[in-house]
Each structure stands twice: as C-alpha cells, then as structure tokens.
Scaffold this motif. Structure first.
Motif, PDB file in Angstrom:
ATOM      1  N   LEU A   1      57.106  12.960  -3.318  1.00  0.00           N
ATOM      2  CA  LEU A   1      55.759  12.498  -3.021  1.00  0.00           C
ATOM      3  C   LEU A   1      55.235  13.281  -1.830  1.00  0.00           C
ATOM      4  O   LEU A   1      55.605  13.016  -0.685  1.00  0.00           O
ATOM      5  CB  LEU A   1      55.759  10.998  -2.722  1.00  0.00           C
TER       6      LEU A   1
ATOM      7  N   SER B   1      51.480   6.781  -9.289  1.00  0.00           N
ATOM      8  CA  SER B   1      52.274   7.459 -10.321  1.00  0.00           C
ATOM      9  C   SER B   1      52.081   6.765 -11.662  1.00  0.00           C
ATOM     10  O   SER B   1      51.745   5.572 -11.734  1.00  0.00           O
ATOM     11  CB  SER B   1      53.750   7.473  -9.944  1.00  0.00           C
TER      12      SER B   1
ATOM     13  N   GLU C   1      52.509   2.774 -10.773  1.00  0.00           N
ATOM     14  CA  GLU C   1      53.135   2.277  -9.552  1.00  0.00           C
ATOM     15  C   GLU C   1      52.447   2.905  -8.353  1.00  0.00           C
ATOM     16  O   GLU C   1      52.182   4.101  -8.340  1.00  0.00           O
ATOM     17  CB  GLU C   1      54.626   2.617  -9.545  1.00  0.00           C
TER      18      GLU C   1
ATOM     19  N   THR D   1      52.740   3.725  -4.427  1.00  0.00           N
ATOM     20  CA  THR D   1      53.657   3.842  -3.303  1.00  0.00           C
ATOM     21  C   THR D   1      52.861   4.058  -2.024  1.00  0.00           C
ATOM     22  O   THR D   1      52.074   4.997  -1.931  1.00  0.00           O
ATOM     23  CB  THR D   1      54.622   5.030  -3.494  1.00  0.00           C
TER      24      THR D   1
ATOM     25  N   ALA E   1      53.277   5.413   1.227  1.00  0.00           N
ATOM     26  CA  ALA E   1      54.270   6.268   1.878  1.00  0.00           C
ATOM     27  C   ALA E   1      54.065   6.352   3.384  1.00  0.00           C
ATOM     28  O   ALA E   1      54.974   6.766   4.109  1.00  0.00           O
ATOM     29  CB  ALA E   1      54.234   7.674   1.272  1.00  0.00           C
TER      30      ALA E   1
ATOM     31  N   LYS F   1      56.561  -0.015  -2.433  1.00  0.00           N
ATOM     32  CA  LYS F   1      56.081   0.292  -3.772  1.00  0.00           C
ATOM     33  C   LYS F   1      55.509  -0.971  -4.400  1.00  0.00           C
ATOM     34  O   LYS F   1      56.048  -2.062  -4.229  1.00  0.00           O
ATOM     35  CB  LYS F   1      57.218   0.828  -4.647  1.00  0.00           C
TER      36      LYS F   1
ATOM     37  N   LYS G   1      53.853  -2.470  -8.133  1.00  0.00           N
ATOM     38  CA  LYS G   1      53.524  -2.279  -9.539  1.00  0.00           C
ATOM     39  C   LYS G   1      52.057  -2.608  -9.744  1.00  0.00           C
ATOM     40  O   LYS G   1      51.592  -3.666  -9.354  1.00  0.00           O
ATOM     41  CB  LYS G   1      54.407  -3.167 -10.417  1.00  0.00           C
TER      42      LYS G   1
END
Length: 287
Positions: A217, A236, A248, A250, A252, A262, A264
């Motif tokens: 990522l 993603s 999903e 994320t 970061a 993360k 969903k």
C-alpha cells in the motif's frame, strides 16, 4: 561581488560566470531575509494561550455510520489532508462523493471534478436531496495547481470548509518538473492550505501496478505525499470466483486519531434518498 555582465555575449559563458557567484548571491539573500522587519514569532507559552483561546478543534461527521464509528471522535478533523488511493475501478470516486454527500448535510463542500464526463457524473447525484446538493459546489476547470489553490482560498472565504479533488493525476503544474517533483509540489501546496486555513482537503490518488501486484500500500509516485498527508485511506477490491465483489478500506495513516486499521466496506444503501443505491459488478457501477 564585482561582475561585469557586458563582457559576456555568449549565454553559456554568462551562465558559468553567474554560477561562480551562486554562494555569494544566496548568502546576500539570506542576510536580506534576516533584515525583514515583518518577521514575527511567539514563545511557546503565548502560542498555547492563543490557540486555547480560539474555538476547539472541529470534527466533521461524514454521516457514513460504518466509517464514523472508526474515526477519531466519529468524523474528520479540521485541518486534515486526506489521500484516498486505490487501483482503477476500486471505487475511489464513488466513496469520495458519498463522503461529500454526508458532509454536505451540515457543511458547505466543494468538488473539483476533472475525471468524469458531466452527463455521467450527475447520475451519482440523482437520488440526493436538494438541500444537500445546494451545499455542494462543483468546479470542472481549469485543473492547474495554481487555479485550484486560488479557488480553495476564495471558496473558503464564502464559508466552504471541505474540498475534494478528483484526481491528483489530472492536476497540472510546471511542465519542467519531473513526476516526482510534481507530486511532491502538489502534496506540499495542498497540505499547506489545510494548515493555514483549517480546511479539509480530500485528494483522490492511485497506487502503482507494481505495488498493487506486490500487495504493498503506497501512493503512486510517492515523493513526500505520505509525509504531507494527515490521513491516508487505501481502497482495495477483490473479485470472488462467485462473481461477488468485496471492498476493504485500510486506514494506513491517521495523524489525528492515531489509528491504523482495516474496515470491510458494505454496499452503499439508499435508506432515505441520501445515499444512492450502487451495485458494484466486477468493478463497474450500475445505477
């Protein structure tokens, strides 16, 4: 410095001569800067007292429940520079527009749209309430960095506090800059605006194909983008064998909330006309 410019007819010769005085010129400029009478500063005690006397940090609810539940104080903090990145067809623009719709319930937002044809773009707003649309400004041109920064400042004076740009790849600046330098300049300028104005700027970005294949990522053409960002979200997409599509999100980097996690991403649901129903099918949106 004693340099007779009249002796140089050849531009290259003049360039070389000036290069020899580069250090002296830079030193003279530094000395002039030190004489700037407008230079002001605060000691730390004064700084803390001033900031505490101002209104507290504002947090803007996105009104997307599955996201707000994970964010610091359930929203995006004032002065945040947010990058939303992902591969093509991951749904970056759709997610950004849903963020803007949610934020526009209570705030004025502006969308710099440089990617999508307008007759396709309006389909994403067909079921959006009029009071939300009235809080949203749209800017489609020009896509120069200078123009974008000027318009953000102008709109901020009119009460707009949240801005989204689609996308970093469409922003143009000095053509003499390398791609690395261009990306660094864009992130630096936008980050400076969030700090000086206290606004939120959401920039749609990309990850490189190499990073995507390797499962990394990282922002495409990184430069200083990661360091300038207050928050980075990577979206993603996974196409299952049964044809189902899973997404999903994320987080970061989150400089304010300090969370790395993360989430969903559920399907966008249209409960009251606020969020339009979108079915993702193999990366394509059906409205």
């Amino acid at each position: 410095m004693n340099l007779d410019l009249s002796k140089y007819e050849d531009p290259n010769g003049l360039k070389e001569a000036l290069a020899n005085y580069k250090d002296e010129i830079e030193k003279a400029i530094d000395e002039l800067d030190c004489l700037d009478e407008k230079f002001e500063y605060e000691n730390m005690a004064e700084f803390i007292k001033r900031v505490k006397s101002e209104p507290p940090l504002k947090v803007y609810r996105t009104n997307i429940p599955w996201l707000d539940s994970e964010l610091y104080q359930h929203g995006l903090a004032q002065g945040t520079f947010l990058n939303i990145a992902g591969a093509s067809f991951a749904g970056k623009t759709t997610l950004t527009i849903e963020l803007l719709k949610g934020l526009a319930r209570e705030n004025k937002v502006a969308f710099f749209s440089f990617e999508m044809y307008e007759k396709l773009l309006i389909r994403k707003f067909e079921k959006t309430k009029s009071e939300i649309l009235e809080n949203m400004a749209i800017i489609q041109a020009p896509a120069t960095l200078e123009s974008i920064t000027k318009r953000i400042k102008m709109l901020n004076k009119q009460g707009y506090e949240i801005f989204a740009i689609d996308s970093r790849m469409k922003i143009s600046c000095d053509p003499k800059l390398s791609e690395y330098e261009k990306n660094s300049l864009i992130s630096m300028r936008l980050s400076e605006l969030t700090r000086s104005l206290g606004v939120i700027i959401i920039l749609i970005n990309q990850i490189s194909e190499g990073d995507q294949k390797a499962g990394r990522l990282a922002l495409k053409g990184s430069g200083d983008q990661f360091y300038d960002s207050d928050m980075i979200m990577f979206l993603s997409i996974e196409l299952r064998d049964d044809g189902d599509v899973k997404r999903e999100l994320t987080i970061a980097k989150d400089r304010v909330g300090g969370k790395v996690l993360k989430i969903k991403v559920p399907d966008f649901k249209n409960s009251d006309g606020f969020i339009e129903a979108i079915k993702f099918d193999g990366g394509n949106c059906e409205f």
